[in-house]
Scaffold this active site. Structure first.
Site, PDB file in Angstrom:
ATOM      1  N   ASP A   1       5.115   1.937  -8.961  1.00 44.39           N
ATOM      2  CA  ASP A   1       5.335   2.542 -10.281  1.00 44.39           C
ATOM      3  C   ASP A   1       5.101   4.058 -10.256  1.00 44.39           C
ATOM      4  OD1 ASP A   1       2.664   1.960  -9.627  1.00 44.39           O
ATOM      5  OD2 ASP A   1       2.036   1.804 -11.708  1.00 44.39           O
TER       6      ASP A   1
ATOM      7  N   THR B   1      -2.026   4.281   1.000  1.00 50.83           N
ATOM      8  CA  THR B   1      -2.204   3.984  -0.433  1.00 50.83           C
ATOM      9  C   THR B   1      -3.329   4.779  -1.109  1.00 50.83           C
ATOM     10  OG1 THR B   1      -3.627   2.118   0.133  1.00 50.83           O
ATOM     11  CG2 THR B   1      -1.307   1.626  -0.214  1.00 50.83           C
TER      12      THR B   1
ATOM     13  N   TYR C   1       1.519  10.918  -3.149  1.00 49.89           N
ATOM     14  CA  TYR C   1       1.700   9.476  -2.909  1.00 49.89           C
ATOM     15  C   TYR C   1       3.048   9.026  -3.470  1.00 49.89           C
ATOM     16  CZ  TYR C   1       1.196   4.428  -3.570  1.00 49.89           C
ATOM     17  OH  TYR C   1       1.416   3.065  -3.574  1.00 49.89           O
TER      18      TYR C   1
ATOM     19  N   GLN D   1      -4.327  -5.487   1.503  1.00 55.75           N
ATOM     20  CA  GLN D   1      -4.573  -6.549   0.515  1.00 55.75           C
ATOM     21  C   GLN D   1      -3.340  -7.436   0.320  1.00 55.75           C
ATOM     22  OE1 GLN D   1      -5.515  -5.614  -3.539  1.00 55.75           O
ATOM     23  NE2 GLN D   1      -4.515  -3.635  -3.551  1.00 55.75           N
TER      24      GLN D   1
ATOM     25  N   ASP E   1       2.041   0.069  14.913  1.00 60.48           N
ATOM     26  CA  ASP E   1       2.057   1.190  13.977  1.00 60.48           C
ATOM     27  C   ASP E   1       3.513   1.391  13.574  1.00 60.48           C
ATOM     28  OD1 ASP E   1       2.294   3.851  12.937  1.00 60.48           O
ATOM     29  OD2 ASP E   1       0.297   4.261  13.743  1.00 60.48           O
TER      30      ASP E   1
HETATM   31  N1  LIG Z   1      -2.596  -0.824  -4.377  1.00 58.46           N
HETATM   32  C1  LIG Z   1      -1.871  -0.609  -5.480  1.00 58.46           C
HETATM   33  O1  LIG Z   1      -2.391  -0.516  -6.604  1.00 58.46           O
HETATM   34  C2  LIG Z   1      -0.382  -0.509  -5.382  1.00 58.46           C
HETATM   35  C3  LIG Z   1       0.357  -0.220  -6.534  1.00 58.46           C
HETATM   36  C4  LIG Z   1       1.749  -0.159  -6.450  1.00 58.46           C
HETATM   37  C5  LIG Z   1       2.377  -0.392  -5.232  1.00 58.46           C
HETATM   38  N2  LIG Z   1       1.626  -0.634  -4.122  1.00 58.46           N
HETATM   39  C6  LIG Z   1       2.323  -0.842  -2.849  1.00 58.46           C
HETATM   40  O2  LIG Z   1       2.063  -2.166  -2.416  1.00 58.46           O
HETATM   41  C7  LIG Z   1       2.128  -2.213  -0.978  1.00 58.46           C
HETATM   42  C8  LIG Z   1       0.899  -2.913  -0.439  1.00 58.46           C
HETATM   43  O3  LIG Z   1      -0.231  -2.125  -0.787  1.00 58.46           O
HETATM   44  P1  LIG Z   1      -1.714  -2.642  -0.605  1.00 58.46           P
HETATM   45  O4  LIG Z   1      -2.391  -2.463  -1.893  1.00 58.46           O
HETATM   46  O5  LIG Z   1      -1.723  -3.972   0.076  1.00 58.46           O
HETATM   47  O6  LIG Z   1      -2.252  -1.506   0.390  1.00 58.46           O
HETATM   48  P2  LIG Z   1      -3.485  -1.526   1.384  1.00 58.46           P
HETATM   49  O7  LIG Z   1      -4.453  -2.581   1.018  1.00 58.46           O
HETATM   50  O8  LIG Z   1      -3.922  -0.112   1.490  1.00 58.46           O
HETATM   51  O9  LIG Z   1      -2.802  -1.971   2.754  1.00 58.46           O
HETATM   52  C9  LIG Z   1      -1.903  -1.156   3.438  1.00 58.46           C
HETATM   53  C10 LIG Z   1      -1.965  -1.554   4.895  1.00 58.46           C
HETATM   54  O10 LIG Z   1      -1.009  -0.766   5.604  1.00 58.46           O
HETATM   55  C11 LIG Z   1      -1.622  -0.342   6.808  1.00 58.46           C
HETATM   56  N3  LIG Z   1      -0.959   0.833   7.325  1.00 58.46           N
HETATM   57  C12 LIG Z   1      -1.035   2.124   6.905  1.00 58.46           C
HETATM   58  N4  LIG Z   1      -0.300   2.916   7.706  1.00 58.46           N
HETATM   59  C13 LIG Z   1       0.230   2.118   8.664  1.00 58.46           C
HETATM   60  C14 LIG Z   1       1.029   2.351   9.791  1.00 58.46           C
HETATM   61  N5  LIG Z   1       1.460   3.586  10.110  1.00 58.46           N
HETATM   62  N6  LIG Z   1       1.398   1.286  10.565  1.00 58.46           N
HETATM   63  C15 LIG Z   1       0.984   0.037  10.260  1.00 58.46           C
HETATM   64  N7  LIG Z   1       0.198  -0.246   9.208  1.00 58.46           N
HETATM   65  C16 LIG Z   1      -0.180   0.789   8.430  1.00 58.46           C
HETATM   66  C17 LIG Z   1      -3.060  -0.047   6.414  1.00 58.46           C
HETATM   67  O11 LIG Z   1      -3.884   0.029   7.542  1.00 58.46           O
HETATM   68  P3  LIG Z   1      -5.184   0.986   7.512  1.00 58.46           P
HETATM   69  O12 LIG Z   1      -6.129   0.336   6.527  1.00 58.46           O
HETATM   70  O13 LIG Z   1      -5.639   0.974   8.916  1.00 58.46           O
HETATM   71  O14 LIG Z   1      -4.698   2.319   7.015  1.00 58.46           O
HETATM   72  C18 LIG Z   1      -3.358  -1.270   5.533  1.00 58.46           C
HETATM   73  O15 LIG Z   1      -3.749  -2.379   6.315  1.00 58.46           O
HETATM   74  C19 LIG Z   1       2.277  -0.758  -0.531  1.00 58.46           C
HETATM   75  O16 LIG Z   1       3.637  -0.494  -0.294  1.00 58.46           O
HETATM   76  C20 LIG Z   1       1.823   0.047  -1.727  1.00 58.46           C
HETATM   77  O17 LIG Z   1       2.392   1.326  -1.770  1.00 58.46           O
HETATM   78  C21 LIG Z   1       0.263  -0.715  -4.172  1.00 58.46           C
END
Ligand SMILES: NC(=O)c1ccc[n+]([C@@H]2O[C@H](COP(=O)([O-])OP(=O)(O)OC[C@H]3O[C@@H](n4cnc5c(N)ncnc54)[C@H](OP(=O)(O)O)[C@@H]3O)[C@@H](O)[C@H]2O)c1
Length: 291
Positions: A101, A61, A124, A10, A35
């Site tokens: 967080d 995530t 996580y 996202q 990857d």
């Molecule tokens: N979502 C939340 O509420 C939240 C809250 C606080 C912080 N964050 C942080 O914000 C950041 C962005 O999160 P997001 O919400 O955008 O997460 P997301 O929608 O789950 O996107 C994460 C992306 O990373 C990819 N990914 C996972 N493992 C990988 C690997 N080994 N190599 C390459 N790509 C990989 C996933 O691919 P696949 O779909 O194929 O696995 C997905 O496209 C992350 O660091 C997360 O920890 C998120």
């Protein structure tokens, strides 16, 4: 040229849109293309693209599933960021890494600042904390942005889940005793593009920052606001009922308070996220208007 890794998540999708809208040169690689746990592929990507900045938007995530898929969570959140940081360090390329967080246990009575002790409650959060440490250890030129409760137009998130449930339910029961700062991917992308030009060899801006939507609420407050905004478009108004964490058991424990204090980021970079409630209105109207 900014290189976005994890480009199909996202945040990755929003970053691509924001960079394109502002004519900021970027390259974007999804998991299928690179990857981040593959040191050879990651290093080759940096060698081919020669970015001036790398943004790691990739992560594992799934907060509940992480309790079972411990290895996968470690690979995505700890090993991968370490690999990227090492590749960046060998080319003196700055890295912006996103954290969470959920590195905190939620016991603090007020908003969390960067110097507060971390104490993650689950796999996580532990793997994300280990990822922060791996980035700090490998790459001096890093920014770690801790953010929270991320939502936007792309991918899967709480706001989209609420809109989906609101289509056919008359009542939604939502946890009211966990507090945090909903943060839009649009705000995070804007923050990243605001700091990107400031990162160079001379700057002392590198380090760890909190960056989250302005204001705080509970999941119940967040859901209520989403429902109010979508009612204006669809006319449907399901009841949003308060429940407690104990009423809604999950595999992973979550912090009761994960409100982040973003004032260091604001003072340092002169940039502040939008008010979470107005931003939730805007994104809800955009999404609800489409359905
Ligand atoms: N979502 C939340 O509420 C939240 C809250 C606080 C912080 N964050 C942080 O914000 C950041 C962005 O999160 P997001 O919400 O955008 O997460 P997301 O929608 O789950 O996107 C994460 C992306 O990373 C990819 N990914 C996972 N493992 C990988 C690997 N080994 N190599 C390459 N790509 C990989 C996933 O691919 P696949 O779909 O194929 O696995 C997905 O496209 C992350 O660091 C997360 O920890 C998120």
């Amino acid at each position: 040229m900014i290189l976005i890794l994890g480009a199909d998540g996202q945040l990755g999708l929003e970053l691509k849109r924001s960079a394109a809208q502002r004519a900021v040169p970027f390259a974007a690689l999804s998991r299928a293309e690179v990857d981040i746990t593959d040191a050879g592929a990651t290093s080759r990507a940096l060698g081919d693209i020669r970015p001036t900045l790398v943004v790691n938007a990739a992560a594992y995530t799934k907060v509940d599933l992480a309790e079972i898929e411990i290895d996968a969570a470690r690979r995505g959140n700890e090993i991968g960021p370490g690999v990227i940081a090492a590749a960046c360090a060998s080319r003196q390329t700055p890295l912006i890494h996103i954290s969470t967080d959920y590195v905190f246990d939620g016991k603090k009575p007020g908003p969390y600042v960067e110097s507060d002790a971390i104490a993650p409650l689950g796999v996580y959060g532990r793997t994300k904390a280990a990822g922060e440490a791996a980035v700090r250890a490998a790459a001096a030129r890093h920014i770690i942005l801790r953010t929270s409760w991320v939502y936007g137009e792309f991918g899967n998130n709480f706001l989209k889940a609420i809109l989906r449930l609101a289509q056919d339910r008359d009542e939604l029961q939502i946890v009211a005793d966990q507090h945090g700062c909903p943060t839009s991917t649009r705000d995070i992308a804007d923050a990243i593009l605001c700091i990107a030009p400031k990162l160079n060899d001379e700057t002392d801006l590198y380090g760890t920052y909190h960056f989250a939507g302005t204001g705080a609420t509970s999941w119940h407050g967040f859901a209520s606001r989403i429902i109010e905004a979508q009612t204006q478009i669809t006319g449907r108004h399901p009841r949003v009922t308060e429940i407690t964490t104990a009423d809604y058991p999950t595999v992973a424990r979550r912090p009761a308070n994960s409100v982040l204090d973003s004032s260091l980021f604001e003072r340092t970079f002169g940039f502040r996220a939008r008010d979470w409630s107005k931003e939730a209105d805007a994104i809800t109207k955009r999404l609800a208007g489409k359905s």
